[in-house]
Scaffold this active site. Structure first.
Site, mmCIF file in Angstrom:
data_model
loop_
_atom_site.group_PDB
_atom_site.id
_atom_site.type_symbol
_atom_site.label_atom_id
_atom_site.label_comp_id
_atom_site.label_asym_id
_atom_site.label_seq_id
_atom_site.Cartn_x
_atom_site.Cartn_y
_atom_site.Cartn_z
ATOM 1 N N GLN A 164 0.828 -1.097 0.047
ATOM 2 C CA GLN A 164 -0.117 0.107 0.067
ATOM 3 C C GLN A 164 0.753 1.138 0.043
ATOM 4 O O GLN A 164 0.607 2.155 -0.638
ATOM 5 C CB GLN A 164 -0.817 -0.183 1.419
ATOM 6 C CG GLN A 164 -2.100 1.113 1.072
ATOM 7 C CD GLN A 164 -3.039 0.941 0.151
ATOM 8 O OE1 GLN A 164 -3.441 -0.295 -0.268
ATOM 9 N NE2 GLN A 164 -3.451 1.686 -0.633
ATOM 10 N N GLU A 196 -16.344 4.256 -5.461
ATOM 11 C CA GLU A 196 -15.723 3.141 -5.942
ATOM 12 C C GLU A 196 -17.021 1.845 -6.059
ATOM 13 O O GLU A 196 -16.743 1.045 -5.351
ATOM 14 C CB GLU A 196 -14.731 2.677 -5.053
ATOM 15 C CG GLU A 196 -13.471 3.840 -5.109
ATOM 16 C CD GLU A 196 -12.416 3.207 -4.325
ATOM 17 O OE1 GLU A 196 -12.200 2.092 -3.725
ATOM 18 O OE2 GLU A 196 -11.192 3.824 -4.414
ATOM 19 N N SER A 218 -5.525 1.492 4.907
ATOM 20 C CA SER A 218 -6.336 0.666 3.972
ATOM 21 C C SER A 218 -6.940 -0.699 4.317
ATOM 22 O O SER A 218 -6.257 -1.159 4.849
ATOM 23 C CB SER A 218 -5.428 0.586 2.846
ATOM 24 O OG SER A 218 -6.115 -0.321 1.780
ATOM 25 N N HIS A 235 -15.247 -1.715 -5.413
ATOM 26 C CA HIS A 235 -14.928 -2.086 -4.307
ATOM 27 C C HIS A 235 -15.791 -2.735 -3.234
ATOM 28 O O HIS A 235 -16.665 -1.888 -2.746
ATOM 29 C CB HIS A 235 -13.908 -0.905 -3.579
ATOM 30 C CG HIS A 235 -13.381 -1.189 -2.269
ATOM 31 N ND1 HIS A 235 -12.062 -0.774 -2.161
ATOM 32 C CD2 HIS A 235 -13.735 -1.422 -1.131
ATOM 33 C CE1 HIS A 235 -11.860 -1.219 -0.894
ATOM 34 N NE2 HIS A 235 -12.828 -1.670 -0.325
ATOM 35 N N ASP A 263 -11.269 -5.843 -4.937
ATOM 36 C CA ASP A 263 -11.833 -4.836 -6.064
ATOM 37 C C ASP A 263 -12.250 -6.016 -7.271
ATOM 38 O O ASP A 263 -11.320 -6.704 -7.628
ATOM 39 C CB ASP A 263 -10.712 -3.906 -6.686
ATOM 40 C CG ASP A 263 -10.233 -2.931 -5.587
ATOM 41 O OD1 ASP A 263 -11.060 -2.666 -4.706
ATOM 42 O OD2 ASP A 263 -9.347 -2.491 -5.667
#
Length: 245
Positions: A126, A218, A163, A221, A172
Protein backbone atom coordinates in the site's frame (compact mmCIF):
# COMPACT_ATOMS: atom_id res chain seq x y z
CA UNK A 1 -36.24 -8.64 12.40
CA UNK A 2 -37.90 -10.79 15.07
CA UNK A 3 -39.63 -8.69 17.72
CA UNK A 4 -37.92 -8.27 21.06
CA UNK A 5 -39.37 -10.10 24.05
CA UNK A 6 -39.38 -8.75 27.58
CA UNK A 7 -38.12 -10.23 30.80
CA UNK A 8 -39.28 -9.26 34.29
CA UNK A 9 -36.76 -9.37 37.12
CA UNK A 10 -37.38 -8.83 40.83
CA UNK A 11 -35.05 -7.04 43.23
CA UNK A 12 -35.10 -9.43 46.17
CA UNK A 13 -34.08 -6.75 48.65
CA UNK A 14 -36.62 -4.09 47.70
CA UNK A 15 -39.28 -6.36 46.30
CA UNK A 16 -39.62 -4.16 43.19
CA UNK A 17 -39.90 -5.43 39.66
CA UNK A 18 -38.23 -4.06 36.54
CA UNK A 19 -38.77 -4.87 32.90
CA UNK A 20 -35.85 -5.19 30.48
CA UNK A 21 -35.61 -6.05 26.81
CA UNK A 22 -34.33 -9.54 26.03
CA UNK A 23 -32.95 -9.99 22.55
CA UNK A 24 -34.21 -12.87 20.44
CA UNK A 25 -31.92 -15.02 18.36
CA UNK A 26 -30.73 -13.31 15.16
CA UNK A 27 -31.89 -14.40 11.74
CA UNK A 28 -30.16 -17.53 10.48
CA UNK A 29 -30.30 -19.34 7.14
CA UNK A 30 -31.20 -17.89 3.74
CA UNK A 31 -34.91 -18.67 4.17
CA UNK A 32 -35.09 -16.39 7.20
CA UNK A 33 -34.02 -13.49 4.97
CA UNK A 34 -36.31 -14.49 2.10
CA UNK A 35 -33.33 -15.54 -0.02
CA UNK A 36 -33.64 -18.14 -2.77
CA UNK A 37 -30.47 -19.07 -4.65
CA UNK A 38 -30.60 -20.72 -8.08
CA UNK A 39 -27.30 -22.46 -7.31
CA UNK A 40 -26.68 -25.06 -4.62
CA UNK A 41 -24.73 -23.02 -2.08
CA UNK A 42 -25.46 -25.07 1.04
CA UNK A 43 -21.77 -25.77 1.64
CA UNK A 44 -21.07 -22.03 1.66
CA UNK A 45 -23.75 -20.98 4.14
CA UNK A 46 -21.41 -21.11 7.15
CA UNK A 47 -19.13 -18.61 5.43
CA UNK A 48 -21.76 -16.21 4.11
CA UNK A 49 -23.41 -15.96 7.54
CA UNK A 50 -20.61 -16.64 10.05
CA UNK A 51 -21.47 -17.49 13.63
CA UNK A 52 -18.88 -15.04 14.98
CA UNK A 53 -20.44 -12.02 13.35
CA UNK A 54 -18.47 -9.25 15.05
CA UNK A 55 -15.18 -10.72 13.80
CA UNK A 56 -15.81 -9.23 10.36
CA UNK A 57 -16.73 -5.69 11.37
CA UNK A 58 -13.15 -4.43 11.60
CA UNK A 59 -13.12 -0.74 10.69
CA UNK A 60 -10.04 0.62 8.96
CA UNK A 61 -10.09 4.12 7.53
CA UNK A 62 -8.24 7.44 7.77
CA UNK A 63 -8.66 7.59 11.54
CA UNK A 64 -8.84 3.87 12.46
CA UNK A 65 -5.49 2.48 11.44
CA UNK A 66 -3.51 -0.77 11.38
CA UNK A 67 0.18 -1.27 12.02
CA UNK A 68 2.81 -2.32 9.50
CA UNK A 69 3.00 -5.79 11.02
CA UNK A 70 -0.74 -6.54 10.90
CA UNK A 71 -1.50 -9.41 8.54
CA UNK A 72 -4.36 -11.93 8.76
CA UNK A 73 -3.32 -15.49 9.59
CA UNK A 74 -6.06 -17.12 7.50
CA UNK A 75 -5.41 -15.72 4.01
CA UNK A 76 -6.34 -18.06 1.15
CA UNK A 77 -6.19 -17.79 -2.64
CA UNK A 78 -9.12 -16.32 -4.55
CA UNK A 79 -10.19 -18.62 -7.37
CA UNK A 80 -11.59 -15.77 -9.44
CA UNK A 81 -8.43 -13.65 -9.62
CA UNK A 82 -8.11 -12.00 -13.04
CA UNK A 83 -6.00 -14.17 -15.33
CA UNK A 84 -3.60 -11.59 -16.74
CA UNK A 85 -0.32 -12.71 -15.15
CA UNK A 86 -0.98 -10.86 -11.90
CA UNK A 87 -0.31 -12.63 -8.63
CA UNK A 88 -3.19 -14.72 -7.29
CA UNK A 89 -5.11 -12.47 -4.94
CA UNK A 90 -5.97 -13.48 -1.40
CA UNK A 91 -8.61 -12.81 1.25
CA UNK A 92 -9.39 -14.17 4.69
CA UNK A 93 -10.93 -17.63 4.57
CA UNK A 94 -14.56 -16.74 5.31
CA UNK A 95 -14.51 -13.75 2.97
CA UNK A 96 -12.90 -15.77 0.18
CA UNK A 97 -15.39 -18.63 0.46
CA UNK A 98 -18.35 -16.23 0.58
CA UNK A 99 -16.94 -14.50 -2.51
CA UNK A 100 -16.65 -17.88 -4.23
CA UNK A 101 -20.35 -18.44 -3.59
CA UNK A 102 -21.15 -14.98 -4.96
CA UNK A 103 -19.27 -15.77 -8.16
CA UNK A 104 -21.05 -19.11 -8.57
CA UNK A 105 -24.44 -17.42 -8.33
CA UNK A 106 -23.37 -14.46 -10.45
CA UNK A 107 -22.26 -16.77 -13.26
CA UNK A 108 -25.53 -18.70 -12.97
CA UNK A 109 -27.30 -15.43 -13.78
CA UNK A 110 -25.15 -15.04 -16.90
CA UNK A 111 -22.54 -12.57 -15.67
CA UNK A 112 -19.32 -14.35 -16.53
CA UNK A 113 -16.79 -11.61 -17.24
CA UNK A 114 -16.16 -10.19 -13.75
CA UNK A 115 -12.89 -11.00 -11.96
CA UNK A 116 -10.97 -9.89 -8.88
CA UNK A 117 -8.13 -7.47 -9.60
CA UNK A 118 -6.99 -6.70 -6.04
CA UNK A 119 -7.67 -8.00 -2.54
CA UNK A 120 -5.29 -8.29 0.42
CA UNK A 121 -2.48 -5.74 0.33
CA UNK A 122 0.36 -5.60 2.79
CA UNK A 123 1.38 -2.35 4.47
CA UNK A 124 4.47 -2.25 2.25
CA UNK A 125 2.49 -2.71 -0.96
CA UNK A 126 0.00 0.00 0.00
CA UNK A 127 2.88 2.35 0.77
CA UNK A 128 4.39 1.60 -2.64
CA UNK A 129 1.09 2.31 -4.39
CA UNK A 130 0.53 5.57 -2.52
CA UNK A 131 4.03 6.76 -3.43
CA UNK A 132 3.47 5.82 -7.07
CA UNK A 133 0.19 7.74 -7.25
CA UNK A 134 1.80 10.76 -5.56
CA UNK A 135 4.62 10.74 -8.11
CA UNK A 136 2.04 10.58 -10.91
CA UNK A 137 0.20 13.60 -9.50
CA UNK A 138 3.46 15.57 -9.20
CA UNK A 139 4.26 14.79 -12.84
CA UNK A 140 0.78 15.85 -13.93
CA UNK A 141 0.93 19.04 -11.83
CA UNK A 142 4.52 20.34 -11.89
CA UNK A 143 3.72 23.34 -9.70
CA UNK A 144 2.20 21.33 -6.86
CA UNK A 145 4.09 20.78 -3.59
CA UNK A 146 4.25 17.19 -2.40
CA UNK A 147 1.64 17.83 0.31
CA UNK A 148 -0.91 18.92 -2.28
CA UNK A 149 -0.20 15.88 -4.43
CA UNK A 150 -0.64 13.59 -1.42
CA UNK A 151 -3.90 15.29 -0.49
CA UNK A 152 -5.20 14.66 -3.99
CA UNK A 153 -4.14 11.01 -3.86
CA UNK A 154 -5.94 10.59 -0.55
CA UNK A 155 -9.25 11.20 -2.32
CA UNK A 156 -8.86 7.92 -4.20
CA UNK A 157 -6.13 5.87 -2.49
CA UNK A 158 -5.28 5.16 1.13
CA UNK A 159 -2.02 5.80 2.90
CA UNK A 160 -0.32 2.71 4.27
CA UNK A 161 -1.95 1.76 7.55
CA UNK A 162 -5.32 3.26 6.60
CA UNK A 163 -6.33 0.82 3.85
CA UNK A 164 -8.88 -1.85 4.61
CA UNK A 165 -7.23 -3.99 1.94
CA UNK A 166 -4.79 -4.87 4.70
CA UNK A 167 -7.62 -6.58 6.63
CA UNK A 168 -8.05 -9.20 3.91
CA UNK A 169 -11.80 -8.58 3.98
CA UNK A 170 -12.30 -6.57 0.79
CA UNK A 171 -11.67 -6.90 -2.92
CA UNK A 172 -11.81 -4.91 -6.13
CA UNK A 173 -13.82 -6.71 -8.81
CA UNK A 174 -15.14 -5.58 -12.17
CA UNK A 175 -15.16 -6.39 -15.89
CA UNK A 176 -13.26 -3.35 -17.19
CA UNK A 177 -9.59 -3.00 -18.20
CA UNK A 178 -9.04 -1.03 -14.99
CA UNK A 179 -11.03 0.10 -11.97
CA UNK A 180 -13.32 2.89 -13.15
CA UNK A 181 -16.58 4.50 -12.06
CA UNK A 182 -17.94 3.43 -15.46
CA UNK A 183 -18.41 0.00 -13.88
CA UNK A 184 -21.58 1.44 -12.35
CA UNK A 185 -23.08 1.46 -15.86
CA UNK A 186 -22.60 -2.28 -16.30
CA UNK A 187 -25.58 -4.59 -15.83
CA UNK A 188 -23.57 -6.81 -13.50
CA UNK A 189 -23.03 -3.89 -11.13
CA UNK A 190 -26.80 -3.57 -10.74
CA UNK A 191 -26.90 -7.27 -9.91
CA UNK A 192 -24.18 -6.84 -7.29
CA UNK A 193 -25.88 -3.80 -5.82
CA UNK A 194 -29.07 -5.81 -5.36
CA UNK A 195 -27.62 -9.16 -4.33
CA UNK A 196 -24.16 -8.81 -2.76
CA UNK A 197 -25.59 -8.57 0.78
CA UNK A 198 -26.91 -12.12 0.48
CA UNK A 199 -23.32 -13.34 0.44
CA UNK A 200 -22.21 -11.00 3.22
CA UNK A 201 -20.78 -8.17 1.11
CA UNK A 202 -21.45 -4.45 1.17
CA UNK A 203 -20.42 -1.68 -1.20
CA UNK A 204 -17.71 0.03 0.81
CA UNK A 205 -17.67 3.48 -0.84
CA UNK A 206 -21.18 4.09 -2.22
CA UNK A 207 -21.94 7.16 -4.26
CA UNK A 208 -24.08 8.86 -1.62
CA UNK A 209 -21.66 8.32 1.30
CA UNK A 210 -18.30 9.53 -0.02
CA UNK A 211 -18.00 12.30 2.58
CA UNK A 212 -17.98 9.80 5.46
CA UNK A 213 -15.00 7.57 4.59
CA UNK A 214 -13.47 10.42 2.58
CA UNK A 215 -12.85 8.57 -0.68
CA UNK A 216 -14.37 8.99 -4.11
CA UNK A 217 -17.08 6.64 -5.37
CA UNK A 218 -15.77 3.12 -5.99
CA UNK A 219 -18.41 0.79 -7.46
CA UNK A 220 -15.76 -1.92 -7.85
CA UNK A 221 -14.78 -2.09 -4.14
CA UNK A 222 -16.73 -4.61 -2.03
CA UNK A 223 -16.25 -5.47 1.63
CA UNK A 224 -17.15 -8.65 3.50
CA UNK A 225 -19.00 -8.07 6.78
CA UNK A 226 -21.20 -11.18 6.92
CA UNK A 227 -24.83 -11.46 5.88
CA UNK A 228 -26.43 -10.16 9.08
CA UNK A 229 -24.53 -6.87 8.98
CA UNK A 230 -24.76 -6.55 5.20
CA UNK A 231 -28.53 -7.05 5.35
CA UNK A 232 -29.02 -4.38 8.01
CA UNK A 233 -26.67 -1.95 6.26
CA UNK A 234 -28.66 -2.33 3.04
CA UNK A 235 -32.01 -1.99 4.78
CA UNK A 236 -30.93 1.16 6.63
CA UNK A 237 -28.83 2.67 3.85
CA UNK A 238 -25.67 2.67 5.95
CA UNK A 239 -21.99 2.58 5.13
CA UNK A 240 -19.62 0.67 7.41
CA UNK A 241 -18.67 3.69 9.53
CA UNK A 242 -22.32 4.40 10.30
CA UNK A 243 -23.07 0.77 11.09
CA UNK A 244 -20.11 0.26 13.41
CA UNK A 245 -20.92 3.51 15.21
Amino acid sequence: KPAETTAVTTDTQSGTESTTAAETDPLTGPEAYGITFISDLADYEQYMDPAERDDYLILVNKTSTVSASDEPADLVDIADTRQDNRATQQMRLYAAKALEALFIEMRAYGYTDVSVTSAFRSYALQDKLFTKYTDNELQSHPGWPKEQAEAEVETYSARAGTSEHQTGLCCDMHNLPGADQAFANEAVYSWLEENAWKFGFTERFPKNKTEIPGYSYEPWHWRFVGRAAAYEMKQRGMCLEEYVE
